[in-house]
Design a protein around this motif. Structure first.
Motif, PDB file in Angstrom:
ATOM      1  N   LEU A  73       0.811  -1.210   0.000  1.00 23.75           N
ATOM      2  CA  LEU A  73       0.000   0.000   0.000  1.00 23.75           C
ATOM      3  C   LEU A  73       0.850   1.268   0.000  1.00 23.75           C
ATOM      4  O   LEU A  73       0.407   2.318  -0.465  1.00 23.75           O
ATOM      5  N   VAL A  74       2.071   1.188   0.542  1.00 23.69           N
ATOM      6  CA  VAL A  74       2.970   2.344   0.484  1.00 23.69           C
ATOM      7  C   VAL A  74       3.306   2.650  -0.969  1.00 23.69           C
ATOM      8  O   VAL A  74       3.256   3.807  -1.411  1.00 23.69           O
ATOM      9  N   VAL A  75       3.642   1.617  -1.734  1.00 24.61           N
ATOM     10  CA  VAL A  75       3.942   1.794  -3.157  1.00 24.61           C
ATOM     11  C   VAL A  75       2.706   2.304  -3.896  1.00 24.61           C
ATOM     12  O   VAL A  75       2.792   3.211  -4.732  1.00 24.61           O
ATOM     13  N   GLN A  76       1.550   1.724  -3.560  1.00 24.80           N
ATOM     14  CA  GLN A  76       0.311   2.141  -4.214  1.00 24.80           C
ATOM     15  C   GLN A  76       0.010   3.614  -3.940  1.00 24.80           C
ATOM     16  O   GLN A  76      -0.395   4.354  -4.846  1.00 24.80           O
ATOM     17  N   GLU A  77       0.222   4.052  -2.691  1.00 21.83           N
ATOM     18  CA  GLU A  77      -0.056   5.442  -2.353  1.00 21.83           C
ATOM     19  C   GLU A  77       0.920   6.384  -3.065  1.00 21.83           C
ATOM     20  O   GLU A  77       0.514   7.431  -3.577  1.00 21.83           O
ATOM     21  N   ALA A  78       2.195   6.022  -3.100  1.00 15.05           N
ATOM     22  CA  ALA A  78       3.180   6.860  -3.794  1.00 15.05           C
ATOM     23  C   ALA A  78       2.836   6.982  -5.272  1.00 15.05           C
ATOM     24  O   ALA A  78       2.906   8.083  -5.853  1.00 15.05           O
ATOM     25  N   ASN A  79       2.432   5.868  -5.896  1.00 17.78           N
ATOM     26  CA  ASN A  79       2.053   5.911  -7.313  1.00 17.78           C
ATOM     27  C   ASN A  79       0.812   6.765  -7.527  1.00 17.78           C
ATOM     28  O   ASN A  79       0.722   7.519  -8.511  1.00 17.78           O
ATOM     29  N   ALA A  80      -0.153   6.647  -6.623  1.00 14.80           N
ATOM     30  CA  ALA A  80      -1.396   7.415  -6.762  1.00 14.80           C
ATOM     31  C   ALA A  80      -1.133   8.911  -6.642  1.00 14.80           C
ATOM     32  O   ALA A  80      -1.668   9.714  -7.421  1.00 14.80           O
ATOM     33  N   ILE A  81      -0.312   9.295  -5.668  1.00 14.47           N
ATOM     34  CA  ILE A  81      -0.004  10.722  -5.486  1.00 14.47           C
ATOM     35  C   ILE A  81       0.781  11.245  -6.688  1.00 14.47           C
ATOM     36  O   ILE A  81       0.526  12.353  -7.189  1.00 14.47           O
ATOM     37  N   GLU A 129      -5.327  16.413   9.680  1.00 15.16           N
ATOM     38  CA  GLU A 129      -4.856  17.463   8.773  1.00 15.16           C
ATOM     39  C   GLU A 129      -4.750  16.947   7.342  1.00 15.16           C
ATOM     40  O   GLU A 129      -5.114  17.655   6.392  1.00 15.16           O
ATOM     41  N   SER A 130      -4.254  15.724   7.170  1.00 12.28           N
ATOM     42  CA  SER A 130      -4.156  15.172   5.810  1.00 12.28           C
ATOM     43  C   SER A 130      -5.547  14.919   5.228  1.00 12.28           C
ATOM     44  O   SER A 130      -5.773  15.139   4.030  1.00 12.28           O
ATOM     45  N   ASP A 131      -6.486  14.475   6.053  1.00  7.31           N
ATOM     46  CA  ASP A 131      -7.862  14.287   5.585  1.00  7.31           C
ATOM     47  C   ASP A 131      -8.481  15.615   5.160  1.00  7.31           C
ATOM     48  O   ASP A 131      -9.196  15.690   4.146  1.00  7.31           O
ATOM     49  N   ALA A 132      -8.202  16.661   5.940  1.00  6.84           N
ATOM     50  CA  ALA A 132      -8.722  17.986   5.595  1.00  6.84           C
ATOM     51  C   ALA A 132      -8.138  18.462   4.265  1.00  6.84           C
ATOM     52  O   ALA A 132      -8.842  19.085   3.453  1.00  6.84           O
ATOM     53  N   LEU A 133      -6.862  18.178   4.028  1.00  9.87           N
ATOM     54  CA  LEU A 133      -6.251  18.551   2.749  1.00  9.87           C
ATOM     55  C   LEU A 133      -6.877  17.772   1.591  1.00  9.87           C
ATOM     56  O   LEU A 133      -7.046  18.311   0.495  1.00  9.87           O
ATOM     57  N   GLU A 158     -10.463  10.743 -11.056  1.00 11.36           N
ATOM     58  CA  GLU A 158     -10.111   9.328 -10.815  1.00 11.36           C
ATOM     59  C   GLU A 158      -8.812   9.220 -10.013  1.00 11.36           C
ATOM     60  O   GLU A 158      -8.700   8.424  -9.080  1.00 11.36           O
ATOM     61  N   ALA A 159      -7.817  10.047 -10.373  1.00 17.69           N
ATOM     62  CA  ALA A 159      -6.531  10.020  -9.669  1.00 17.69           C
ATOM     63  C   ALA A 159      -6.686  10.501  -8.228  1.00 17.69           C
ATOM     64  O   ALA A 159      -6.107   9.923  -7.298  1.00 17.69           O
ATOM     65  N   LEU A 160      -7.468  11.565  -8.034  1.00 17.67           N
ATOM     66  CA  LEU A 160      -7.680  12.075  -6.680  1.00 17.67           C
ATOM     67  C   LEU A 160      -8.442  11.065  -5.836  1.00 17.67           C
ATOM     68  O   LEU A 160      -8.121  10.854  -4.656  1.00 17.67           O
ATOM     69  N   ASN A 161      -9.421  10.418  -6.423  1.00 19.84           N
ATOM     70  CA  ASN A 161     -10.179   9.399  -5.698  1.00 19.84           C
ATOM     71  C   ASN A 161      -9.280   8.236  -5.292  1.00 19.84           C
ATOM     72  O   ASN A 161      -9.412   7.685  -4.189  1.00 19.84           O
ATOM     73  N   GLU A 162      -8.336   7.871  -6.144  1.00 18.50           N
ATOM     74  CA  GLU A 162      -7.388   6.796  -5.819  1.00 18.50           C
ATOM     75  C   GLU A 162      -6.507   7.175  -4.640  1.00 18.50           C
ATOM     76  O   GLU A 162      -6.226   6.355  -3.765  1.00 18.50           O
ATOM     77  N   VAL A 163      -6.080   8.445  -4.589  1.00 18.71           N
ATOM     78  CA  VAL A 163      -5.266   8.914  -3.466  1.00 18.71           C
ATOM     79  C   VAL A 163      -6.050   8.807  -2.158  1.00 18.71           C
ATOM     80  O   VAL A 163      -5.536   8.298  -1.142  1.00 18.71           O
ATOM     81  N   LEU A 164      -7.297   9.266  -2.160  1.00 21.89           N
ATOM     82  CA  LEU A 164      -8.106   9.246  -0.941  1.00 21.89           C
ATOM     83  C   LEU A 164      -8.459   7.819  -0.524  1.00 21.89           C
ATOM     84  O   LEU A 164      -8.444   7.494   0.664  1.00 21.89           O
ATOM     85  N   ASP A 165      -8.764   6.972  -1.511  1.00 28.17           N
ATOM     86  CA  ASP A 165      -9.093   5.577  -1.190  1.00 28.17           C
ATOM     87  C   ASP A 165      -7.887   4.840  -0.609  1.00 28.17           C
ATOM     88  O   ASP A 165      -8.019   4.055   0.341  1.00 28.17           O
ATOM     89  N   THR A 166      -6.699   5.094  -1.157  1.00 28.32           N
ATOM     90  CA  THR A 166      -5.498   4.425  -0.656  1.00 28.32           C
ATOM     91  C   THR A 166      -5.197   4.844   0.776  1.00 28.32           C
ATOM     92  O   THR A 166      -4.735   4.039   1.592  1.00 28.32           O
ATOM     93  N   SER A 167      -5.471   6.114   1.089  1.00 28.11           N
ATOM     94  CA  SER A 167      -5.291   6.582   2.470  1.00 28.11           C
ATOM     95  C   SER A 167      -6.169   5.776   3.427  1.00 28.11           C
ATOM     96  O   SER A 167      -5.713   5.335   4.485  1.00 28.11           O
ATOM     97  N   ASP A 168      -7.422   5.562   3.045  1.00 25.45           N
ATOM     98  CA  ASP A 168      -8.331   4.776   3.882  1.00 25.45           C
ATOM     99  C   ASP A 168      -7.882   3.322   3.975  1.00 25.45           C
ATOM    100  O   ASP A 168      -7.976   2.690   5.038  1.00 25.45           O
TER     101      ASP A 168
END
Length: 254
Positions: A73-81, A129-133, A158-168
């Motif tokens: 998930l770390v790799v997935q989050e970095a790719n999404a961002i 704070e990250s959720d608020a951002l 789609e890209a922004l949704n992937e970032v938020l979903d990966t955080s969850d």
């Protein structure tokens, strides 16, 4: 058990388990001289030790699976961002610069947050704070949406949704631990095997060396398992290198 881990240092809990194991061996030794005659003690020893080994293998498999998921998930989050950062480039100014600045800060907060997982209050603050951002990024995208072609809007959303979903997903994975009942059953099996190994009616002295090896090895294995399973304790941590590399690349961007 995890509530105890939140209060007591792991090394202190390990010493407690070692003490219980030595006590179980002593109980078995004394029982063997007070009530000898357990003919199938060796068969019971093999059965209980086999059960403990099975539980350890099962538990390590569960812990390794969860650890691997957290690492992926770390790799997935970095790719999404990184993908979101590139797609924000399709947006007009000033939305482009504002959203990229927010994404810089979001990446910093994610790294700071997972470096502070052992500090619940600080971690919760950084997470809020990250959720608020994340909400702010979505609001900025909504504000500029009428100006965008449908394809650009769809790709960016789609890209922004992937970032938020990966955080969850990362937060859920951090709380997805081996059930406490399994550790309790493992501890009971270890203590039971200690009693049976200490049961030596034909011995007139305690096997101090063998007892010590048994206690040290079992305790080390159990707490390595705990170390692997708990993302906020111990030395086995998920490497955040993909996010750190992304952070460096974003800082190098104009």
């Amino acid at each position: 058990m995890f509530r105890i881990l939140d209060v007591l240092p792991v090394w202190l809990l390990a010493l407690g388990v070692m003490g219980l194991l030595f006590l179980s061996l002593e109980v078995g030794y004394r029982l063997s001289h007070r009530k000898p005659g357990l003919d199938d003690a060796s068969a019971l020893q093999a059965s209980v030790l086999g059960l403990v080994a099975l539980l350890l293998a099962f538990s390590f498999s569960m812990a390794e699976e969860r650890y691997s998921l957290r690492r992926a998930l770390v790799v997935q989050e970095a790719n999404a961002i990184g993908t979101l950062y590139l797609r924000i480039g399709f947006l007009p100014e000033p939305a482009r610069g504002e959203m990229r600045a927010h994404l810089h800060r979001y990446t910093d907060l994610r790294l700071e947050g997972y470096a502070a997982v052992g500090e619940p209050e600080h971690f919760a603050k950084l997470l809020r704070e990250s959720d608020a951002l994340g909400v702010e990024l979505w609001s900025r995208l909504e504000a500029v949406a009428p100006q965008l072609p449908a394809a650009v809007l769809m790709l960016t959303a789609e890209a922004l949704n992937e970032v938020l979903d990966t955080s969850d997903e990362r937060l859920a994975a951090a709380h997805n631990l081996i059930p406490t009942s399994i550790f309790f059953l493992l501890l009971v099996g270890m203590l039971g095997s200690g009693v049976l190994l200490g049961y030596r009616p034909d011995a007139h002295v305690r096997g101090v060396l063998s007892w010590t090896l048994f206690v040290v090895i079992l305790t080390a294995v159990m707490f390595t398992l705990l170390d692997l399973d708990l993302p906020n304790r111990g030395r086995i941590r998920v490497d955040q290198q993909p996010l750190r590399a992304l952070q460096e690349r974003l800082r190098a961007q104009p």
